[in-house]
Design an enzyme around this catalytic site. Structure first.
Site, mmCIF file in Angstrom:
data_model
loop_
_atom_site.group_PDB
_atom_site.id
_atom_site.type_symbol
_atom_site.label_atom_id
_atom_site.label_comp_id
_atom_site.label_asym_id
_atom_site.label_seq_id
_atom_site.Cartn_x
_atom_site.Cartn_y
_atom_site.Cartn_z
ATOM 1 N N ASP A 105 31.897 43.485 40.808
ATOM 2 C CA ASP A 105 31.146 42.450 41.534
ATOM 3 C C ASP A 105 30.101 41.878 40.584
ATOM 4 O O ASP A 105 29.298 42.617 40.007
ATOM 5 C CB ASP A 105 30.468 43.100 42.754
ATOM 6 C CG ASP A 105 29.493 42.167 43.453
ATOM 7 O OD1 ASP A 105 28.639 42.676 44.206
ATOM 8 O OD2 ASP A 105 29.586 40.940 43.217
ATOM 9 N N ASN B 141 28.123 39.003 41.463
ATOM 10 C CA ASN B 141 27.049 38.224 42.121
ATOM 11 C C ASN B 141 26.378 39.009 43.248
ATOM 12 O O ASN B 141 25.693 38.433 44.087
ATOM 13 C CB ASN B 141 27.622 36.903 42.659
ATOM 14 C CG ASN B 141 28.675 37.152 43.738
ATOM 15 O OD1 ASN B 141 29.017 38.304 44.010
ATOM 16 N ND2 ASN B 141 29.167 36.088 44.347
ATOM 17 N N ASP C 59 27.382 40.433 45.989
ATOM 18 C CA ASP C 59 27.716 40.275 47.420
ATOM 19 C C ASP C 59 28.537 41.460 47.924
ATOM 20 O O ASP C 59 28.997 41.453 49.056
ATOM 21 C CB ASP C 59 28.469 38.953 47.657
ATOM 22 C CG ASP C 59 29.864 38.960 47.007
ATOM 23 O OD1 ASP C 59 30.624 37.996 47.234
ATOM 24 O OD2 ASP C 59 30.190 39.938 46.288
ATOM 25 N N ASP D 111 34.854 40.117 41.911
ATOM 26 C CA ASP D 111 35.154 38.696 41.740
ATOM 27 C C ASP D 111 35.705 38.413 40.339
ATOM 28 O O ASP D 111 35.739 39.297 39.475
ATOM 29 C CB ASP D 111 33.895 37.860 42.010
ATOM 30 C CG ASP D 111 32.679 38.436 41.283
ATOM 31 O OD1 ASP D 111 31.681 38.745 41.952
ATOM 32 O OD2 ASP D 111 32.775 38.617 40.048
ATOM 33 N N ASP E 163 55.307 39.737 45.998
ATOM 34 C CA ASP E 163 55.072 40.567 47.178
ATOM 35 C C ASP E 163 56.298 40.581 48.101
ATOM 36 O O ASP E 163 56.795 39.524 48.478
ATOM 37 C CB ASP E 163 53.874 39.950 47.932
ATOM 38 C CG ASP E 163 53.343 40.851 49.000
ATOM 39 O OD1 ASP E 163 52.903 41.963 48.659
ATOM 40 O OD2 ASP E 163 53.378 40.461 50.175
ATOM 41 N N ASP F 224 48.430 49.972 47.389
ATOM 42 C CA ASP F 224 48.993 50.428 48.668
ATOM 43 C C ASP F 224 49.230 51.940 48.688
ATOM 44 O O ASP F 224 49.576 52.483 49.741
ATOM 45 C CB ASP F 224 50.364 49.777 48.910
ATOM 46 C CG ASP F 224 50.283 48.303 49.181
ATOM 47 O OD1 ASP F 224 51.279 47.606 48.899
ATOM 48 O OD2 ASP F 224 49.237 47.838 49.665
#
Ligand code: TEU
Length: 586
Positions: free
Chosen positions: A22, A24, A26, A30, A206, A348
């Protein structure tokens, strides 16, 4: 022989952007965070990074529900951040693969919203079906059939606007795309070319084996409206498994060939890997055979299902012979043509060191992680490292429902424990602690600070999911300083693959297939006269070197493997140049 494509001796590193870094504050990872960690990945030696989805999405299934394929979700940043990541990765010789999710979109995608109008040109881009005859649409039991979703409940959701049901094999916010529509397929290929032209190097696809559905002569799916519901046998939870009708359908290879011709033909340096739940190992030999112009390789699921009975929530003990049997089938399927992917971990799957290793002590955790890493990386195929696997990161250790974030775990808890009552709470919580996808999604452990360096200690927002308390000792900073760490071991594993052709291209032969503790095999490459013998003790105590392996070593099989979970340091692995020298144990 034609030279092997570049990805046959490449190592791919999977990043789950939401949990990687991360930048920033939050509480969510990112793109700028990933860019800030590229030197770490270059130092590790990986050749490719695969990003789980960062496209615009309501985040119902953490980005696997896409509402705009050609924009970045603000949670992760902007298209400019993506361009910068591509430039910085390429500057370090690292390729970038994106996650292609085109079996379904988000229900907030413009295509789906348009499709809710039966007169619109997008009307047939999804699977719409009327309520069962004689039933009031939208009432219980009126669904077209009893197919169940992987994430709980019916695979059919009623849309009052269109007055029909749409199919979803995953969450109700992930409507299934209808690949029978040529217009849909062209729109997908156009989007893929837009990304390839932007400079990415390929796609992980996917559940791509689900894009062709089994149809009948009237274009209807089995168990369709009008058929007796009993046509689709129903499980204890009140739903049937759509899998057989929705996996490896009759037009799958036609669509894959069409996609390859429309997007990848003529491009250099590309890699494509298709996620293939439900496909047998033998099918990978066909679909990944270059002569068929479909995909470069597949992710198979048989080897990550050997410790599950019926559903993933019913956990079985690990048995090495079962793993050897499945891995043999997966290797055999591509012995003469085609190529294997090699993975144990991803976003997963639970973390392999907790799943099949031993984390009862720090020493055994480290040895387990090395043993499992050596085992996987010395097979024939392209290895995939999931973020944190190179550190020996463990499962989350969650004990209560409110610690989980994954809709699959949460929905299936409610369905299995509270609605269908097929499992009690304690057993389900145990199954989740062992198998939940959230085990792989706790923040990457960079250092021993409050939030493991995933986000700043002073960050205004906590991470979206708990950081594992063991980040105090299991973290990249500590392991970079320790030459005996799991991280150091993975760096050597990757170097071993890059420096010895036998690792990537050598044939594979299993030894002592029934031994319950030791997993041993050889690799041989005629062209370079190299032979490698890999012996891994997968038990938590001393193991006898089994018969065939001992014979190959030319020693009395009374010889014991000294280290428990004996994964010796790969730098001591001697690639023997037979026939004069005896093979080297590794
Ligand atoms: O997973 C497909 C798939 O088979 C999953 O259902 C997975 O096997 C299951 O979660 C294990 O219990 C892909 C993505 O990898 C997954 O993250 C998505 O949730 C899913 O498709 C829908 O896009």
């Amino acid at each position: 022989a034609t030279p092997n494509p570049w990805w046959t001796n490449a190592v791919v590193y999977q990043i789950y952007p939401r949990s990687f870094q991360d930048s920033n504050g939050d509480g969510f990872g990112d793109l700028q965070g990933i860019t800030s960690r590229l030197d770490y990945l270059a130092d590790l030696g990986v050749d490719v990074i695969w990003l789980s989805p960062v496209y615009k999405s309501p985040q119902d299934d953490n980005g696997y529900d896409i509402s705009d394929y050609q924009d970045i979700d603000p949670l992760f940043g902007t298209l400019e951040d993506m361009d910068e990541l591509l430039a910085q990765a390429h500057a370090r010789g690292i390729k970038v693969v994106m996650d292609l999710v085109v079996n379904h979109t988000s229900d907030e995608h413009a295509w789906f919203q348009a499709s809710r109008d039966p007169e619109d040109e997008h009307a047939d881009w999804y699977w719409w079906r009327p309520a069962r005859p004689g039933f009031e649409p939208g009432t219980p039991g009126a669904e077209p059939n009893r197919w169940g979703s992987c994430f709980g409940g019916s695979a059919w959701e009623y849309d009052p606007k269109r007055g029909e049901y749409f199919m979803h094999n995953f969450s109700r916010k992930q409507p299934e795309l209808n690949w029978e529509s040529k217009g849909l397929r062209q729109a997908v290929y156009s989007m893929m070319n837009w990304w390839m032209d932007r400079g990415i190097d390929g796609f992980r696809m996917d559940v791509i084996v689900m894009i062709s559905k089994v149809m009948d002569e009237n274009g209807l799916l089995p168990g369709e409206a009008g058929c007796l519901l009993e046509d689709t046998p129903v499980g204890p939870e009140g739903y049937s498994n759509p899998g057989p009708f929705c996996t490896d359908g009759p037009r799958l290879e036609e669509f894959l060939k069409e996609m390859r011709a429309a997007v990848f033909e003529g491009r250099e340096g590309v890699i494509t890997v298709g996620e293939a739940p439900g496909l047998s190992p033998e099918r990978t030999g066909v679909i990944s055979d270059p002569a068929n112009h479909e995909l470069d390789m597949l992710f198979l699921f048989d080897h990550v299902s050997i410790d599950q009975e019926g559903t993933k929530w019913n956990v079985l003990p690990f048995e090495a012979p079962k793993l050897k049997d499945i891995m043999s089938r997966e290797q055999e399927a591509v012995r003469d043509a085609g190529w294997a992917s090699l993975y144990f971990d991803n976003h997963d799957q639970p973390r392999i060191v907790s799943r099949w290793g031993d984390t009862s002590s720090e020493e055994l955790r480290s040895l387990s992680a090395k043993a499992l890493g050596l085992l996987l990386h010395m097979h024939r195929g392209t290895p995939y490292i999931y973020q944190g696997e190179e550190l020996g990161m463990t499962n989350a250790g969650f004990t209560s429902l409110d610690q989980y974030r994954d809709l699959e775990s949460i929905n299936m808890y409610h369905q299995r424990v509270e609605e269908a009552k097929v499992q009690d709470a304690a057993s389900m919580l145990h199954g989740m602690a062992v198998m939940s996808r959230d085990n792989a999604r706790t923040p990457m452990q960079w250092d021993s600070s409050t939030y493991a360096g995933f986000t700043a200690s002073y960050a205004p927002k906590e991470p979206w999911i708990s950081v594992n308390p063991n980040h105090a000792t299991i973290n990249a900073a500590a392991e970079k300083r320790d030459q005996d760490s799991v991280l150091a071991f993975y760096r050597k594993l990757i170097a071993l693959r890059h420096e010895n052709p036998v690792v990537a291209a050598g044939s594979w032969h299993l030894l002592d297939k029934d031994d319950r503790q030791v997993y041993a095999f050889t690799r041989e490459l005629e062209s370079t006269q190299e032979r490698l013998l890999v012996i891994v003790n997968l038990s938590s105590d001393h193991a006898r070197i089994p018969e065939q392996t001992a014979q190959l070593l030319g020693i009395d099989h009374a010889g014991m493997m000294t280290a428990t979970l004996g994964a010796v340091d790969p730098s001591k692995v001697v690639i023997s140049n037979y026939p004069d020298e005896d093979t080297a144990a590794s």
